[in-house]
Design an enzyme around this catalytic site. Structure first.
Site, PDB file in Angstrom:
ATOM      1  N   CYS A 111      -0.325  -2.760   2.427  1.00 30.02           N
ATOM      2  CA  CYS A 111      -1.352  -3.373   1.596  1.00 30.02           C
ATOM      3  C   CYS A 111      -2.383  -2.338   1.147  1.00 30.02           C
ATOM      4  CB  CYS A 111      -2.045  -4.519   2.325  1.00 30.02           C
ATOM      5  SG  CYS A 111      -3.031  -5.546   1.204  1.00 30.02           S
ATOM      6  N   CYS A 128      -0.533  -7.061  -5.590  1.00 33.33           N
ATOM      7  CA  CYS A 128      -1.705  -6.712  -4.801  1.00 33.33           C
ATOM      8  C   CYS A 128      -2.871  -7.542  -5.317  1.00 33.33           C
ATOM      9  CB  CYS A 128      -2.006  -5.214  -4.915  1.00 33.33           C
ATOM     10  SG  CYS A 128      -3.316  -4.675  -3.798  1.00 33.33           S
TER      11      CYS A 128
END
Length: 437
Positions: free
Chosen positions: A183, A361
């Site tokens: 991430c 994202c």
């Protein structure tokens, strides 16, 4: 997207007892009980039935880690991010609750920490990424104390928001390491959430918000990064590029950074410090014949099949796939991998599925604000689901990411039925304006 989610039926699983079942062979062995491992093992074990699929996973708890940004920002309770691993294991797969210490692809075996070996016809490696806390001197000792925290730890993430609440002004410093990480938007997200919290707490005028990133830009994909940088400038977030955290002196509340362009170091006093720690391939992979030169499982970026061992596949953070390491990427990767693996299992000659690098994202920039970034990590081009310009900040995107996507994760990704939003994207494609195509 909601219509694709299914409710999971409660199941019970058990860990293998090696005293009576040592050195057993399986048709498919899956290393890892994260989203990639569970998605693949759920689908394949339904196909093959009992005693054919094993999942090797030492953890007793499964975390939905994308939720930790919300936990650190005070918007979700930590308890919502976890479930017992046994409740998520496929009922037809056997759970081996141990660690893999060695891979032996020449003999189709993996070795466990207790010395036992498990044989396989096919191996799927979904072992995640290794967090290397020791690479920053003083980090382990400082973590969770005196304003030093990280949303990458299940313990310290629970201290992030209390530290933000207790912050009275000074230097609030956020870091991005000089390594790949899961991430990669997470360090930026907590920076924006904390900056907003300081405004709401009335201490923003006494605060320097500093984002030190080892990268040369705030976000790797310019389509969204330009919007993000403009927002950082508007909110007075100081972004220092090519700046890597080397050391923390918790006694002095001082961090040492290096500019990797000039090689110069400088010391930065802090009152709050959020660290995204260095990360890398798991050691047992890095030391194996499955690894590429860097240490990731060396697979084709198209088919997810190993470039040397044709009965080995990999997906997720531990793989060499040149896309962002996110749970969203795993959705698309899992569909491709399962198509190609099942064709082998059924001895069918079919066209190999090809992964397009899809990842997402969701860039959280406020309590009710989000930029829903979806793109190919291979090309850097947008792969957006909805027929709008997703660079726009929306509270709808925030609701989707905060409430809807976690439900899809728990009820559909882990049981193998969700393989990403490509079907939804294609269905809505005719509504997309030509200038956004």
């Amino acid at each position: 997207m909601l219509s694709l989610a299914r409710t999971r039926l409660s199941t019970t699983s058990y860990a293998r007892t090696f005293a009576t079942q040592a050195n057993k062979n399986f048709k498919v062995v899956v290393i890892g009980g994260g989203p990639g491992g569970l998605s693949v093992s759920s689908t394949v074990s339904k196909l093959l039935g009992k005693d054919q699929v094993a999942v090797i996973e030492p953890s007793s708890v499964h975390y939905y880690q994308p939720l930790w940004t919300y936990v650190g920002g005070g918007l979700k309770d930590f308890s919502e991010s976890s479930k017992p691993m046994g409740s998520l294991m496929p009922k037809d797969a056997e759970w081996i609750q141990d660690k893999v210490t060695k891979l032996d692809p020449d003999n189709n075996q993996v070795q466990l920490s207790n010395g036992e070996t498990i044989g396989y016809d096919y191996l799927v490696v979904a072992a995640g990424i290794q967090i290397n806390w020791d690479q920053v001197k003083g980090l382990k000792e400082a973590l969770g104390k005196d304003g030093v925290t990280s949303n990458y730890s299940p313990d310290s993430v629970q201290k992030t928001f209390p530290f933000i609440q207790d912050f009275k002004g000074g230097n609030a410093v956020f870091t991005f390491p000089n390594t790949p990480l899961k991430c990669p938007g997470a360090p930026t997200k907590i920076t924006f959430l904390a900056e907003e919290a300081f405004r709401l707490q009335g201490v923003r005028d006494k605060t320097n918000v500093i984002y030190n990133t080892s990268l040369g830009k705030i976000f790797g994909v310019d389509h969204y990064g330009k919007v993000l940088q403009k927002l950082a400038d508007e909110r007075g977030i100081k972004v220092n590029f090519q700046t890597e955290l080397l050391e923390i002196d918790s006694d002095k509340k001082e961090a040492t950074f290096r500019n990797n362009a000039t090689k110069e170091t400088h010391k930065q006093p802090y009152d709050f410090l959020h660290v995204a720690p260095p990360q890398g391939p798991p050691t047992f992979i890095k030391e194996s014949k499955l690894a590429d030169a860097v240490g990731w499982v060396d697979v084709s970026k198209d088919t997810l099949r190993h470039n040397k061992y044709s009965n080995v596949f990999a997906l997720g953070d531990c793989s060499s796939l040149p896309t962002s390491k996110t749970a969203a990427a795993i959705t698309g990767e899992s569909g491709v991998l399962k198509h190609n693996l099942i064709a082998d299992l059924q001895s069918k000659k079919v066209d190999q599925a090809v992964y397009d690098g899809y990842t997402s994202c969701p860039l959280i920039v406020g309590r009710k604000q989000l930029i829903l970034a979806e793109f190919s990590g291979y090309t850097g081009q947008p792969l957006e689901t909805f027929p709008v310009d997703q660079r726009q900040i929306t509270n709808v995107g925030q609701f989707l990411n905060k409430e809807v996507i976690p439900s899809i994760y728990w009820s559909a990704l882990l049981d193998g039925s969700w393989t990403g939003p490509s079907t939804v994207r294609n269905a809505l494609k005719f509504l997309r304006p030509a200038n956004l195509s």
